[in-house]
Design an enzyme around this catalytic site. Structure first.
Site, PDB file in Angstrom:
ATOM      1  N   ASP A 202      28.856  35.958  36.100  1.00  0.00           N
ATOM      2  CA  ASP A 202      29.077  35.240  37.470  1.00  0.00           C
ATOM      3  C   ASP A 202      27.923  34.522  37.885  1.00  0.00           C
ATOM      4  O   ASP A 202      27.016  35.063  38.253  1.00  0.00           O
ATOM      5  CB  ASP A 202      29.599  36.358  38.432  1.00  0.00           C
ATOM      6  CG  ASP A 202      30.291  35.414  39.786  1.00  0.00           C
ATOM      7  OD1 ASP A 202      31.199  34.760  39.509  1.00  0.00           O
ATOM      8  OD2 ASP A 202      29.726  35.865  40.708  1.00  0.00           O
TER       9      ASP A 202
ATOM     10  N   ASP B  87      46.549  46.449  38.384  1.00  0.00           N
ATOM     11  CA  ASP B  87      45.523  47.327  38.038  1.00  0.00           C
ATOM     12  C   ASP B  87      45.620  47.498  36.510  1.00  0.00           C
ATOM     13  O   ASP B  87      46.192  46.919  35.747  1.00  0.00           O
ATOM     14  CB  ASP B  87      45.895  48.786  38.754  1.00  0.00           C
ATOM     15  CG  ASP B  87      47.539  49.261  38.461  1.00  0.00           C
ATOM     16  OD1 ASP B  87      47.923  49.191  37.180  1.00  0.00           O
ATOM     17  OD2 ASP B  87      48.031  49.467  39.356  1.00  0.00           O
TER      18      ASP B  87
ATOM     19  N   GLU C 237      29.034  31.516  33.433  1.00  0.00           N
ATOM     20  CA  GLU C 237      29.377  30.697  34.505  1.00  0.00           C
ATOM     21  C   GLU C 237      28.534  29.825  35.024  1.00  0.00           C
ATOM     22  O   GLU C 237      27.903  30.364  36.169  1.00  0.00           O
ATOM     23  CB  GLU C 237      30.415  31.479  35.474  1.00  0.00           C
ATOM     24  CG  GLU C 237      31.159  30.712  36.191  1.00  0.00           C
ATOM     25  CD  GLU C 237      31.043  30.940  37.791  1.00  0.00           C
ATOM     26  OE1 GLU C 237      31.870  30.196  38.530  1.00  0.00           O
ATOM     27  OE2 GLU C 237      30.216  31.540  38.338  1.00  0.00           O
TER      28      GLU C 237
ATOM     29  N   ASP D  61      51.005  45.421  37.845  1.00  0.00           N
ATOM     30  CA  ASP D  61      50.805  46.606  38.826  1.00  0.00           C
ATOM     31  C   ASP D  61      51.606  47.636  38.068  1.00  0.00           C
ATOM     32  O   ASP D  61      52.806  47.773  37.937  1.00  0.00           O
ATOM     33  CB  ASP D  61      51.495  46.182  40.083  1.00  0.00           C
ATOM     34  CG  ASP D  61      51.340  47.321  41.138  1.00  0.00           C
ATOM     35  OD1 ASP D  61      50.455  48.118  40.907  1.00  0.00           O
ATOM     36  OD2 ASP D  61      52.104  47.261  42.048  1.00  0.00           O
TER      37      ASP D  61
ATOM     38  N   ASP E 256      51.765  49.510  44.564  1.00  0.00           N
ATOM     39  CA  ASP E 256      50.937  48.869  45.718  1.00  0.00           C
ATOM     40  C   ASP E 256      50.857  47.578  45.758  1.00  0.00           C
ATOM     41  O   ASP E 256      50.400  46.935  46.602  1.00  0.00           O
ATOM     42  CB  ASP E 256      49.933  49.764  45.694  1.00  0.00           C
ATOM     43  CG  ASP E 256      48.654  49.225  44.706  1.00  0.00           C
ATOM     44  OD1 ASP E 256      49.076  48.289  43.862  1.00  0.00           O
ATOM     45  OD2 ASP E 256      47.599  49.572  44.733  1.00  0.00           O
TER      46      ASP E 256
HETATM   47  C1  BGC Z   1      33.445  33.374  41.081  1.00  0.00           C
HETATM   48  C2  BGC Z   1      34.192  33.361  42.231  1.00  0.00           C
HETATM   49  C3  BGC Z   1      33.368  33.927  43.308  1.00  0.00           C
HETATM   50  C4  BGC Z   1      31.960  33.383  43.375  1.00  0.00           C
HETATM   51  C5  BGC Z   1      31.099  34.369  43.982  1.00  0.00           C
HETATM   52  C6  BGC Z   1      32.329  32.333  41.045  1.00  0.00           C
HETATM   53  O1  BGC Z   1      31.859  32.210  40.301  1.00  0.00           O
HETATM   54  O2  BGC Z   1      34.495  32.730  40.066  1.00  0.00           O
HETATM   55  O3  BGC Z   1      35.678  33.717  42.288  1.00  0.00           O
HETATM   56  O4  BGC Z   1      33.973  33.530  44.661  1.00  0.00           O
HETATM   57  O5  BGC Z   1      31.458  33.332  41.963  1.00  0.00           O
HETATM   58  O6  BGC Z   1      30.723  35.542  43.326  1.00  0.00           O
END
Ligand code: BGC
Length: 549
Positions: free
Chosen positions: A214, A47, A273, A39, A43
């Site tokens: 993601d 960041d 992912e 950070d 805060d």
């Molecule tokens: C991410 C999570 C997230 C989810 C929804 C996952 O693959 O790693 O942290 O909550 O996707 O976006």
């Protein structure tokens, strides 16, 4: 809301040409969970400037690349995985200029930068969702069932618990595989694909080296959105193809993104992912015309058992070899219980790491694992922010968030509300919280014991986990072919794994006691020092040793 970046911001790396292609095939990639790394402004929330100031530490640690979790404009209903503007930096984390400077500073040190992209859903505060007409074209809306449509359109459950549908004031329902604040996009609408092409270009133009995608297995839903007819759907994720996960249609999207990535200079990559039911289905994401890597969750979820580990290693290597891709390895991330805790203690944590870093392919590290950080299991309910916890409506008391024996410890992410425990800001220095995390506090409380685990406390101590990681990463660089070369199994007693790699032999003892084996060579590196005498060595229980051969 989008911040302007002018052409005077030369964030692109100075020189990429002349580099060997395929840097990612054996790269060690370090995950920075931005809000918990460093950070700069006091805060209590990490960041981009804070992260930039720690880049020399990462260079010295010996990693090749950094993956930054979402720092985009977001109401933070799910730690930034609910994006309201994909081209803006949230003021919590800095500005677009800070992002550009982060990329430039990393490149100056020879580190690559991967950023997260969240294409399955947006925030409910995204301008598309706020406009009722646009929303009905670009998200998944359906009429309800039953008299008056008061029942959800189908039986799908949110990964975070409860129905995957929320009813609007107009009486219809929208789909959200995660929180209600994360409506799923409708990828059948070409506007959605066009927008994401543009967003990818925006960040590639800014100089990033690729994307961690993601929920890469979720964007396409089965036609007709059929019922699943099964209660506990969370348990099915990753064990079978579902009407909302791992549909074949997602591959067309990844193929088109590969073409886009390839249209840029400098070996930019896409990392899926994806929770797929088998290594073979996971390998489909890394076919030559698709993404470069996919996270190996079967390895992460494997139990501490030699036979189980060998099976998952063999299956992973075979599946990726069948499509010519490198295998990836991962033990921890921001969604799962940190691996020393998950596997049963720091000793196993260190051994698992040496096993992972000895395997061929690319490895992902999660910030703080190099410090041997355990999961924080006693966070008070009132500080927790994970939507999975907030939706579970459970009271998690002290110690209640360590998985019980009958639970899957890596259950897509401790979705029962455990994820805050691996997201506690990491300790850098000093005797008191926030341990050098920043000039203020830290958004989650850090345990008093972490003063002994800080970077400062461990640096220079050869017995520390930090120095173990540094030594392992340095050896990976020094032994030619260790990253992406061959692996040959060597006969070993039950409970022990032994395999040869270019220049070394790795032995792992998963049993709780020492095992005697013939000395394979000179020890190069050990999670627990072996005792060797008269041509025999005692391989320490729950220990891993690398030998020179
Ligand atoms: C991410 C999570 C997230 C989810 C929804 C996952 O693959 O790693 O942290 O909550 O996707 O976006």
């Amino acid at each position: 809301m989008t911040q302007e970046l002018t052409s005077t911001d030369p964030a692109r790396p100075a020189a990429r040409s002349g580099e060997a292609p395929g840097w990612w095939r054996d790269a060690v990639i370090y995950q920075v969970y931005v809000r918990s790394f460093a950070d700069s402004d006091g805060d209590g929330i990490g960041d981009l400037r804070g992260a930039r100031s720690r880049l020399p530490y990462l260079k010295d640690l010996g990693v090749d690349a950094v993956w930054l979790t979402p720092f985009y404009a977001s109401p933070q209903a799910d730690g930034g995985y609910d994006v309201a503007d994909y081209r803006a930096v949230d003021p919590l984390f800095g500005t677009l200029r800070d992002a550009a400077e982060f990329v430039r500073a990393a490149h100056d040190l020879g580190l690559r930068v991967i950023v997260d992209i969240v294409p399955n859903h947006t925030s409910d505060r995204h301008p598309w969702f706020r406009d009722p007409d646009l929303a009905r074209e670009r998200y998944v809306f359906r009429p309800g069932k039953g008299p008056g449509g008061e029942l959800p359109p189908n039986d799908w459950e949110s990964v975070f618990g409860g129905p995957a549908w929320t009813r609007t004031e107009r009486g219809d329902w929208y789909l959200h595989l995660f929180a209600p604040e994360q409506p799923d996009l409708d990828w059948d609408n070409p506007d959605v694909a066009a927008e994401f092409d543009s967003v990818l270009r925006f960040w590639l133009d800014l100089g990033v080296d690729g994307f961690r995608i993601d929920v890469a297995h979720g964007m396409v839903k089965a036609p007709g959105l059929p019922d699943i007819g099964h209660g506990a759907q969370a348990k099915l994720i990753g064990s079978q193809v579902l009407p909302f996960f791992d549909q074949d249609g997602v591959h067309a999207i990844h193929r088109s993104w590969r073409r886009l990535l390839d249209s840029y200079d400098g070996d930019r990559i896409g990392v899926a992912e994806a929770w797929a039911p088998s290594p073979e289905r996971l390998a489909l994401y890394v076919r030559p015309d698709e993404l470069h890597q996919a996270f190996n969750f079967p390895f992460l979820t494997a139990s501490w058992d030699a036979a189980a580990l060998r099976e998952v290693i063999d299956a992973s290597l075979a599946a990726t070899a069948s499509v010519g891709a490198p295998t990836t390895w991962v033990l921890s991330n921001h969604d799962v219980v940190r691996h020393p805790t998950r596997l049963g203690g720091p000793r196993r944590g260190r051994a698992a790491t040496l096993l992972m870093l000895a395997l061929p392919g690319s490895a992902y590290l999660y910030q703080g694992e190099e410090l041997g950080l355990p999961e924080v299991t006693d966070l008070p309910d009132e500080v927790r922010q994970d939507p999975a916890f907030l939706r579970s409506r459970r009271t998690h008391t002290t110690g209640d968030n360590v998985p019980r024996a009958d639970e899957d410890p890596a259950d897509l992410s401790g979705q029962e509300g455990r994820r805050d425990g691996c997201r506690v800001p990491i300790p850098w220095s000093g005797d008191r919280p926030p341990y050098g995390f920043g000039p203020g506090g830290s958004w989650l409380p850090q345990p008093p014991s972490w003063r002994r685990l800080s970077v400062q406390a461990q640096t220079g101590d050869p017995a520390s986990t930090l120095e173990l990681y540094r030594a392992a990463l340095s050896l990976r660089r020094r032994l030619p072919g260790l990253g992406d070369g061959s692996l040959t199994w060597v006969p070993a007693p039950p409970g022990v794994l032994a395999f040869a790699r270019p220049g070394m032999l790795c032995t792992l003892n998963t049993l709780g006691h020492d095992v005697e084996i013939p000395v394979p060579g000179e020890p190069l590196l050990a999670s627990v020092t072996p005792v060797t005498r008269d041509g025999l060595t005692l391989l320490p229980g729950d220990g891993c040793v690398w030998w020179a051969i």
